[in-house]
Structures are given as C-alpha cells and as structure tokens.
Design a protein around this motif. Structure first.
Motif, short mmCIF file in Angstrom:
data_model
loop_
_atom_site.label_atom_id
_atom_site.label_comp_id
_atom_site.label_asym_id
_atom_site.label_seq_id
_atom_site.Cartn_x
_atom_site.Cartn_y
_atom_site.Cartn_z
N ASP A 294 19.31 26.73 121.35
CA ASP A 294 18.75 27.18 120.87
C ASP A 294 17.34 26.69 120.65
OD1 ASP A 294 17.11 26.04 118.72
OD2 ASP A 294 17.39 24.43 117.84
N ARG A 301 23.32 25.25 120.78
CA ARG A 301 24.33 25.04 119.39
C ARG A 301 25.56 25.63 119.39
NH1 ARG A 301 19.55 27.81 117.57
NH2 ARG A 301 20.69 29.94 118.20
N HIS A 311 24.27 20.46 116.82
CA HIS A 311 23.13 21.15 118.56
C HIS A 311 22.94 19.77 119.46
CE1 HIS A 311 21.04 22.99 115.59
NE2 HIS A 311 19.90 23.83 116.95
#
Length: 547
Positions: A294, A301, A311
């Motif tokens: 991310d 992720r 996440h």
C-alpha cells in the motif's frame, strides 16, 4: 547431553529459547493488539501465529486448503480414530523444537515401525526377486553389513563425522561451524551419489553395493530418489539424527496444529482464555489471492478469494514458494530479484502414499510353512518401494501403508485412481508374499495422496540440487531485514521449504520462530537480553556466505 537439531548452518538452540522463563521478547505497548497476517495453517503458520499471539499481537490466519498443511491425518470412514498419515508421519527425537509443542498440547508418541527396528517386528527386503527376512541387520547377508559399514566410513572420510556430531551434541557453536562451513564449500555443488561413489569405502566395493544402498539406504529405507540432491542436504539428515529414533504421534500428528489453535496460553496483552481460534472468530480466512504494498501507508495489502482486503504491518508467508507466482498475485517489489530467483528455482520432490484399513493386524499370524509372520515391513525395488504396517491393537482395525514412493516411482501412479493404486500395490506385494490374501482383509475405501497434484502444494517437499546453497541462504536469512529497502520489509518467509532440512517438521518450526523474531524487531520490539533470539545470534553463528 543428547543429539538435537542444533545447526549446523545456523547454530541456534531453538528449544532453549522457547523454554527460557524470560520469554521470546517484548513489543512496545502501542503495538499490542496489532493484526499480523499469517498465510498457511500448517506447522509453520500455526507455530508462528501461536508465538505472535503470546507476544500480544493478533495473528489473522489464512488457509487455502486443509487446516494442518502437510500434518494431515486423514480418518478412515466408518472408524472413529483409525487414521492415515498423508504428510509427516515419523518424527525424530532430535526435533526438540517440534517436541516442545507436542508436549505443550499433551500428545503422546510411540516408536515408528521403520525397517529393522523392534517397532517393526520384522522386515522383508525384496530386491531383483531375491527375498530376505530379518529382524536385525545381522540376519541379512554380509553384503548389507558391508554397505552399512561403507556408508559410516564414507561419512567419516568426507565429513569428519564423529567430531562434527560430538560438537552438535555439545552445542559447541564455534566447533560446529569450524567443521561444517568448509564442508559447505566442498560439497554444495556435488551430489549425494557423488559422495557415495567417490568415497574410498565404496570404491573398493561393487556396483551392487551402491545399488543396494540406494534401495535399502539407512534408517528409514531406500534413498536413491535423493541421489541427485546436494550432499549437504543428506549430511544434515545424518548429522542431526533426523533419520533415527523416529516416533509416530498416537491418534495422528494432525492433532497438533488443531490443539495449538484452541490452546489458551498466558499471553501479553490478551486476557486469560485467549486462543488463536478466539482471535480469528473460530475459523481461518480463505485463500489469499493478492499480496501488494500500500503506497499510502506502507502496509501490505492482503486480498482473499472473496475479495476481502485488509492491511497489515507484517505478513508471515508459510506456503510453498511456487505458490507466490502461481496462486498468489504477488507484487514483484516485495522481494529482491535475487530472492525471486531463489524462490522460483526451489525444486520440490514428488511423493505418493497409498493406505488401506484392514480388519486386524493379520500380518502377525504365523505362516505354517516358514514359521515367520505372514507379512513384514517391506522394502523393495517394485512399485510399492516401502510398505509399513500399523497395529492399533489385536481387536481393532489396523492400517497398511501399501506404498510410500518418491520421484519417478510416485509419478508412475500419479494418473491413477485410488482403486488402481491399490491394485498395483497388491500385485507387487503378491509377488513377495504369494498366498497371502491381503485384499480379503481390506475394509472401507483406500486413502491416497500425490502432493505434486495438489494445487496448494505442487510437490511434497524441497529437494535441494547441487549449487542451491546460495538460494537456500537467501530464503532462510530473509527474516534479517535491517539492510533491506523499505518496500521489501515486513513480509517474512517460513516453512520447511525455507529451512535447511526440508521434509522434516523441525525445519518448519525453526523457520516459523525465525519469522517471529523478524516480526518482533520489525514492529519495534526486542528480545530479552537474558534470552537472545535468532536475530541476535545471526551475525556470529549464521550460515557461511559462499562467494
């Protein structure tokens, strides 16, 4: 002191680390309760998740197939507790980190019926149509003792074996490394067969001796399937006693990850009664489809097969390495290209097993002609290769592993149904035991496995080839991430395929503990000074670097 799986590549005492009263380490309080993804609910995944939970983290476990991975105890239909061990089935006493968890969940073991052991009772060796019955090595023709002595002599000649094993038993890290590290230079690019054939001990013997060694081998049986492997891999097996004093888990080893899943140990942060099951809402999540970075927050992720995306600041990946390019869409920048090379070049070996349940341990009946048992643990050059007999008591159903085969022998049965595999095995055993009607004793349906055809494995276990040491070093040392670029940190590899000892659950446990050490440090924690962890010992006692 006793022999344990101490080193030899990384001389770290995992069992002592686990048992130390100071614990594995401490996290900053603001990290407590942080979610960490664990991909795979096999031995490595569950051990890693269990220890991360004890540190105060929240492991979220993903599993694409069956819980337990290759600790897979399959129950026969119609019987309450009669099982076939499709994956790991024999566990050496030297696997002390693994035994730590067996003892934690209260599982019992007993001797595995390997060839020429008291647990087997008797052994039949059938090669090129010549059959020998034996209870000990002394009952076999002199050629077999000559082979055993020659291999012992080859180990001493080629590996300074007695001194090396004494150093392992004494847990003298420096002494182990002083002998082992030069062997890495000498033997990384040479095969198991080269080691045997080029030794002085075997050069003075015939090809027949080498052939018998390949078919009958040492400890658990024939090892010719491993002749192409790097000799370093075989040396580790011999050195660490992985092929000696093996036990089976009463009721099936698949109980271990399941019991750890429900176990409620004392944990930092979490209230009494917390377990992996409770932190995961009672069930694992499904197959992971995507791993990516991310860019906004730097987290990783994880997207599962149902489209759920979460996440994580850290991810532990325990699946077989080829799944990172075939089943999981993994963003390339998560790993260095040299590590990708190592992951992609990992070579997995094929393995197949065929089990049947029988009405009773009929093989103990006495043959009126020979005075011997009707059947014995059997090693042969026929398609079955290894046949193992499991006695659950005189008045209970018993189990026969009709065939346990590797590589080419495993591929011979790959396209066939379970019934066809049983027919092929019965034909082979019928030639060894004429007049013994095995089929009349079979109950229920057979249970078979070919690990290479399972989309979640693509092979049974790693078999390192000559020249693969550098690849293994990259994978095994991946938990040491201080020198990595930021975009590669936070994802940790574990599993027996990452270890130096593939096919042995001890390797899976040790790499899981390495990953725990890596996650701890990644999240700002540290090991207790009284109980240094793998990361603390790496610089001095880590694997030798080849040029």
């Amino acid at each position: 002191m006793t022999l344990t799986a101490f080193g030899p590549d990384f001389t770290f005492a995992y069992d002592a680390w686990l048992q130390h009263p100071a614990g594995l380490g401490q996290l900053p309080p603001d990290m407590h309760g942080t979610s960490v993804a664990v991909i795979g609910a096999g031995a490595a995944g569950i051990v890693a998740a269990y220890e991360l939970m004890r540190l105060g983290l929240r492991p979220i476990v993903y599993e694409a197939g069956k819980f337990g991975g290759r600790l897979r105890s399959e129950r026969f239909e119609g019987a309450e507790d009669i099982i076939a061990e499709l994956g790991g089935m024999r566990f050496p006493r030297s696997s002390t980190a693994f035994w730590h968890y067996l003892d934690r969940v209260g599982l019992q073991t007993e001797a595995f019926p390997n060839p020429l052991t008291p647990a087997a009772g008797s052994t039949v060796i059938d090669l090129e149509g010549e059959k020998h019955f034996a209870r000990t090595l002394a009952d076999l023709p002199p050629l077999y003792a000559e082979v055993a002595r020659a291999y012992d002599a080859a180990l001493e000649e080629g590996a300074n074996f007695a001194a090396l094993r004494a150093a392992v038993i004494a847990r003298d890290a420096d002494a182990v490394k002083a002998i082992w590290d030069p062997l890495v230079h000498d033997w990384d690019e040479r095969t198991f067969y080269d080691f045997v054939a080029s030794s002085k001990a075997f050069r003075g013997l015939s090809f027949r001796h080498r052939e018998v060694f390949g078919q009958v081998g040492f400890g658990t049986g024939g090892w010719d399937s491993d002749f192409p492997n790097s000799m370093l891999e075989i040396l580790r097996v011999n050195l660490l006693g992985l092929d000696d004093d093996q036990q089976l888990v009463v009721g099936g080893v698949g109980q271990m990850p399941k019991r750890l899943w429900g176990d409620a140990p004392a944990c930092t942060h979490w209230p009494a009664g917390t377990s992996l099951a409770s932190l995961n809402g009672g069930a694992t999540r499904g197959r992971v489809c995507t791993l990516e970075r991310d860019d906004a927050g730097g987290d990783i992720r994880v997207t599962d097969r149902w489209g759920r995306r979460d996440h994580y600041k850290a991810v532990v990946v325990t699946c077989q390495s080829h799944l990172l390019t075939t089943s999981i869409r993994t963003e390339e920048r998560l790993f260095d290209q040299k590590l990708w090379m190592a992951l992609d070049r990992t070579r997995y070996m094929q393995a197949a097993k065929t089990f049947v349940m029988v009405d009773r341990p009929f093989w103990k009946d006495t043959d009126p002609v020979t005075g011997q048992p009707l059947m014995s643990m059997t090693l042969t050059d026929r398609i079955t290769r290894g046949t193992y007999l499991f006695d659950n008591g005189p008045d209970r159903p018993a189990v026969i592993c009709l065939s346990y085969a590797w590589m080419t022998d495993a591929l011979k049965v790959l396209p066939h149904s379970a019934e066809k595999r049983v027919d092929l095995a019965l034909q082979a055993l019928g030639a060894i035991y004429p007049g013994v009607d095995i089929a009349s004793h079979i109950r229920g349906e057979p249970i078979c496995v070919s690990w290479e055809s399972d989309e979640n494995f693509l092979g049974a276990f790693k078999g390192a080839l000559p020249g693969h040491y550098r690849y293994n070093h990259r994978m095994y040392g991946h938990f040491m991430q201080d020198a990595m670029p930021e975009e590669q940190r936070g994802i940790f590899l574990a599993g027996d395929g990452i270890s130096w000892t593939p096919a042995w659950v001890e390797g899976a446990v040790q790499t899981a503990l390495n990953a725990v050490s890596g996650v701890l440090r990644h999240l700002g924690g540290q090991h207790d000074p009284l109980n240094p962890g793998p990361a603390d010992r790496w610089a001095r006692h880590g694997p030798v670097c080849l040029p």
